[in-house]
Design a protein around this motif. Structure first.
Motif, short mmCIF file in Angstrom:
data_model
loop_
_atom_site.label_atom_id
_atom_site.label_comp_id
_atom_site.label_asym_id
_atom_site.label_seq_id
_atom_site.Cartn_x
_atom_site.Cartn_y
_atom_site.Cartn_z
N ILE A 162 0.87 -1.18 0.00
CA ILE A 162 0.00 0.00 0.00
C ILE A 162 0.90 1.23 0.00
O ILE A 162 1.75 1.39 0.88
N ALA A 163 0.74 2.09 -1.00
CA ALA A 163 1.59 3.28 -1.13
C ALA A 163 0.83 4.36 -1.88
O ALA A 163 -0.40 4.30 -2.01
N SER A 164 1.54 5.36 -2.38
CA SER A 164 0.91 6.46 -3.10
C SER A 164 1.70 6.78 -4.36
O SER A 164 2.82 6.27 -4.55
N HIS A 165 1.12 7.63 -5.19
CA HIS A 165 1.74 8.01 -6.46
C HIS A 165 3.16 8.51 -6.25
O HIS A 165 4.08 8.10 -6.96
N ARG A 166 3.38 9.37 -5.29
CA ARG A 166 4.70 9.98 -5.12
C ARG A 166 5.74 8.98 -4.65
O ARG A 166 6.95 9.23 -4.77
N ASP A 167 5.32 7.83 -4.15
CA ASP A 167 6.27 6.79 -3.76
C ASP A 167 6.89 6.10 -4.98
O ASP A 167 7.90 5.40 -4.84
#
Length: 200
Positions: A162-167
């Motif tokens: 689970i992460a985000s776009h900027r990762d």
């Protein structure tokens, strides 16, 4: 102890306790593409993929109270196809100001992005609003947890993914500093882990 270690420890403890996964009845109600007035994508143009990650995005633009989310989605679909040349809305699920969840691109098809990362394998969730400027509300945060838990359970995605776009890209601030705080601090991973292993 780092957040990832805490989450891993929580997982091990819950798994060893024999707790069951959360009931499917707790899955979020999802407004279908037909219900918001969209049209299905052409499967002949789609890139099929297998979900291995869950990735959070934001709209990146202000979304004022009173805005019709169905109209927003129809405009987003038209822009995605006509201006960007994409198959469909780039995201698989969209969450509005009230925490309602809308279906976007068919989850069987890989999403799209304006940056360099390849979203194949990623289930993409967008939260409306610009979280460089505003804070997410609790209804939105709860909806993100609900959708992530549904996806993690259905596709056997580990919470570590689970992460985000900027990762995945240094060319964006998405999902905005005020929403990224919850990604970076482990809020979503911990809540999803708890949800997946809550007793029936």
């Amino acid at each position: 102890m780092k957040t990832s270690s805490l989450v891993a420890a929580l997982f091990l403890a819950l798994a060893s306790s024999g707790c069951a996964t959360r009931p499917a009845s707790n899955d979020p109600v999802v407004v279908t593409v037909a219900d918001w007035g969209g049209t299905p994508a052409d499967p002949a143009q789609a890139r099929r993929h297998t979900i291995t990650h869950i990735t959070l995005h934001h709209q990146g633009e202000p979304f004022t109270p009173g805005t019709d989310p169905r109209q927003y989605l129809r405009k987003l679909q038209a822009w995605s196809r006509n201006s960007k040349g994409w198959l469909d809305i780039p995201y698989h699920y969209i969450i509005d100001l009230e925490g309602r969840v809308y279906a976007g691109r068919d989850i069987a098809y890989a999403g799209d992005t304006n940056t360099e990362y390849d979203p194949s394998g990623h289930a993409l969730i967008e939260v409306v609003g610009n979280f460089e400027e505003v804070e997410p509300n609790q209804a939105q945060l709860d909806a993100v947890v609900n959708v992530m838990a549904m996806l993690a359970q259905k596709y056997k995605v580990p919470v570590e993914n689970i992460a985000s776009h900027r990762d995945y890209s240094d060319k964006t601030v998405c999902p905005g500093a005020h929403l990224y705080h919850y990604v970076q601090g482990g809020y979503f991973k911990e809540r999803v882990a708890q949800r997946l292993h809550s007793p029936r």
